[in-house]
Design a protein around this motif. Structure first.
Motif, PDB file in Angstrom:
ATOM      1  N   SER A   1       1.244  -1.069   0.030  1.00 55.36           N
ATOM      2  CA  SER A   1      -0.061  -0.023   0.385  1.00 55.36           C
ATOM      3  C   SER A   1       1.078   0.937   0.172  1.00 55.36           C
ATOM      4  N   LEU A   2       2.256   1.453   0.037  1.00 59.35           N
ATOM      5  CA  LEU A   2       2.838   2.447  -0.302  1.00 59.35           C
ATOM      6  C   LEU A   2       3.930   2.781  -1.283  1.00 59.35           C
ATOM      7  N   PRO A   3       3.497   3.775  -1.780  1.00 56.95           N
ATOM      8  CA  PRO A   3       4.286   4.320  -2.905  1.00 56.95           C
ATOM      9  C   PRO A   3       5.717   4.339  -3.021  1.00 56.95           C
ATOM     10  N   PHE A   4       6.708   3.945  -3.772  1.00 59.01           N
ATOM     11  CA  PHE A   4       8.011   4.149  -4.075  1.00 59.01           C
ATOM     12  C   PHE A   4       7.929   5.053  -4.945  1.00 59.01           C
ATOM     13  N   CYS A   5       8.744   6.449  -4.586  1.00 60.57           N
ATOM     14  CA  CYS A   5       9.418   7.035  -6.343  1.00 60.57           C
ATOM     15  C   CYS A   5      10.629   7.747  -5.966  1.00 60.57           C
ATOM     16  N   GLY A   6      11.513   7.006  -5.475  1.00 62.10           N
ATOM     17  CA  GLY A   6      12.944   7.561  -4.324  1.00 62.10           C
ATOM     18  C   GLY A   6      13.104   7.895  -3.703  1.00 62.10           C
ATOM     19  N   PRO A   7      13.849   8.152  -3.004  1.00 63.30           N
ATOM     20  CA  PRO A   7      15.059   6.839  -2.974  1.00 63.30           C
ATOM     21  C   PRO A   7      14.963   5.293  -2.616  1.00 63.30           C
ATOM     22  N   ASN A   8      15.789   3.989  -2.786  1.00 59.14           N
ATOM     23  CA  ASN A   8      15.716   3.248  -2.972  1.00 59.14           C
ATOM     24  C   ASN A   8      16.717   2.305  -2.281  1.00 59.14           C
ATOM     25  N   VAL A   9      17.129   3.042  -1.410  1.00 58.35           N
ATOM     26  CA  VAL A   9      18.615   2.238  -0.730  1.00 58.35           C
ATOM     27  C   VAL A   9      18.048   1.632   0.579  1.00 58.35           C
TER      28      VAL A   9
ATOM     29  N   THR B   1       3.556   8.510   7.041  1.00 57.23           N
ATOM     30  CA  THR B   1       2.866   6.517   7.548  1.00 57.23           C
ATOM     31  C   THR B   1       3.450   6.246   8.512  1.00 57.23           C
ATOM     32  N   TYR B   2       2.676   7.754   9.086  1.00 54.98           N
ATOM     33  CA  TYR B   2       2.197   7.640  10.115  1.00 54.98           C
ATOM     34  C   TYR B   2       1.320   6.509  10.850  1.00 54.98           C
ATOM     35  N   VAL B   3      -0.300   6.829  10.240  1.00 50.78           N
ATOM     36  CA  VAL B   3      -1.313   5.429  10.396  1.00 50.78           C
ATOM     37  C   VAL B   3      -0.411   4.090   9.827  1.00 50.78           C
ATOM     38  N   THR B   4       0.689   4.816   8.854  1.00 48.59           N
ATOM     39  CA  THR B   4       1.359   2.515   8.307  1.00 48.59           C
ATOM     40  C   THR B   4       2.186   2.335  10.027  1.00 48.59           C
TER      41      THR B   4
ATOM     42  N   LYS C   1       9.590  -2.045   8.269  1.00 43.98           N
ATOM     43  CA  LYS C   1      10.327  -0.349   8.930  1.00 43.98           C
ATOM     44  C   LYS C   1      10.897   0.701   8.076  1.00 43.98           C
ATOM     45  N   PRO C   2      12.035  -0.480   7.451  1.00 45.15           N
ATOM     46  CA  PRO C   2      13.001   0.781   6.068  1.00 45.15           C
ATOM     47  C   PRO C   2      12.235   0.659   5.258  1.00 45.15           C
ATOM     48  N   LEU C   3      11.015  -0.306   5.148  1.00 49.73           N
ATOM     49  CA  LEU C   3      10.932   0.369   3.631  1.00 49.73           C
ATOM     50  C   LEU C   3       9.917   1.362   3.665  1.00 49.73           C
ATOM     51  N   LEU C   4       9.335   1.893   5.390  1.00 50.05           N
ATOM     52  CA  LEU C   4       8.596   3.040   5.845  1.00 50.05           C
ATOM     53  C   LEU C   4       9.244   4.936   5.691  1.00 50.05           C
ATOM     54  N   LYS C   5      10.793   4.578   5.471  1.00 50.92           N
ATOM     55  CA  LYS C   5      11.192   5.170   5.151  1.00 50.92           C
ATOM     56  C   LYS C   5      11.323   5.685   3.761  1.00 50.92           C
ATOM     57  N   LEU C   6      11.525   4.992   2.752  1.00 51.47           N
ATOM     58  CA  LEU C   6      11.743   4.715   1.552  1.00 51.47           C
ATOM     59  C   LEU C   6       9.960   5.412   0.939  1.00 51.47           C
TER      60      LEU C   6
END
Length: 310
Positions: A163-171, A190-193, A180-185
């Motif tokens: 459900s999270l959109p990722f548009c970069g960065p991808n590290v 991502t507060y609710v997630t 948890k690290p995916l939330l930062k990207l």
């Protein structure tokens, strides 16, 4: 949901970027992983082939070793191989698969540890009803429920990740994919997630650890009325269970019951519960359990006799 993503793969930073340290990490973790496979497979084979280890506790230990083996295999082989690469990458689909499998087998281990605590409680506090309450059919149903619960838990994790959109960065800073690290990207708030993550994994870790430790406290209190020999045997079994629970639940609670913040010790703790704990569990059970050691000796003696006859 994946159509909103511009990221096809993630870059894994790993444990170190130093070439010399990479070689040390490769050798060290290869040996640790091989030790994990050897120890857990030894327990699995011993329990499966030894009639003396037919009690419910060893049925649960079998599934614990199985989950340890699979949990470590979800992460360790790729991490070891990635150490040799200059730039380690993982595709989006492979990342989601790793999120699912690591949380599935990690959650399964939590549930199995709780079932072992229940078995210990019934064996010591409800001894007269033990065979009825912990029959093979009941144990089979309990483990089946644990597997289904783990599937539900890990599926929820993947749903949150997708459900999270990722548009970069991808590290990704750690050496494996986790929510948890995916939330930062993610390119969104991502507060609710993160609240859902803490309420899911955090609640499972915390509630399970409280239930587990409470049951062992009751057992230890009840053991005061046992004779010396019975108390010594029960204490040895409980001690093994408690040590395994502390080794797993400690890092788990630290990682999943706090907000999505980064600490310097995160990588070390992640290494401990993804690589170390699956290795320590069989060592603890082999070294502290006389029945397991005797069964292993008998297994090897039978093998040597069969080899001699050939």
């Amino acid at each position: 949901m994946q159509l909103n993503n511009n990221v096809a793969e993630f870059i894994l930073l790993g444990l170190t970027q130093d070439p010399i340290r990479k070689k040390v990490v490769f050798v060290t973790f290869l040996l640790l992983y091989l030790g994990t496979l050897l120890g857990n497979m030894l327990i699995i084979i011993t329990i499966k082939t030894s009639p003396a280890l037919g009690s419910p506790v060893y049925f649960f230990v079998f599934h614990l070793s199985l989950s340890d083996t699979c949990f470590s295999t979800c992460i360790a082989p790729r991490m070891i191989a990635d150490v040799l690469l200059k730039n380690a990458t993982i595709s989006f689909n492979e990342c989601m698969t790793q999120v699912f499998t690591s949380h599935f087998f990690g959650c399964l281990e939590i549930f199995i540890l709780v079932l072992m605590a229940v078995d210990c409680y019934v064996a010591n506090c409800k001894a007269l009803h033990y065979r009825t309450m912990m029959s093979h059919q009941v144990c089979g149903v309990l483990v089946a429920v644990a597997w289904v619960g783990s599937i539900v838990h890990s599926s929820a994790k993947v749903f949150l990740a997708l459900s999270l959109p990722f548009c970069g960065p991808n590290v990704i800073d750690p050496y494996f994919c986790d929510l948890k690290p995916l939330l930062k990207l993610a390119c969104t708030d991502t507060y609710v997630t993160n609240l859902l993550l803490v309420s899911n994994s955090g609640a499972i870790c915390t509630v399970s650890s409280v239930m587990l430790m409470s049951s062992y406290i009751v057992v230890l209190h009840y053991l005061r009325n046992h004779n010396t020999e019975g108390r010594k045997k029960a204490l040895s079994t409980c001690a093994s269970h408690i040590i395994m629970a502390i080794l797993f639940f400690g890092p788990c609670i630290f990682m999943y019951t706090r907000p999505a913040t980064t600490f310097s010790k995160d990588k070390m703790i992640a290494v401990f519960y993804t690589i170390g704990t699956p290795l320590f569990n069989p060592l603890i059970y082999i070294l502290r359990n006389a029945e397991v050691k005797n069964a292993i000796k008998m297994l090897w003696s039978k093998k040597l006799i069969s080899d001699d006859k050939r």
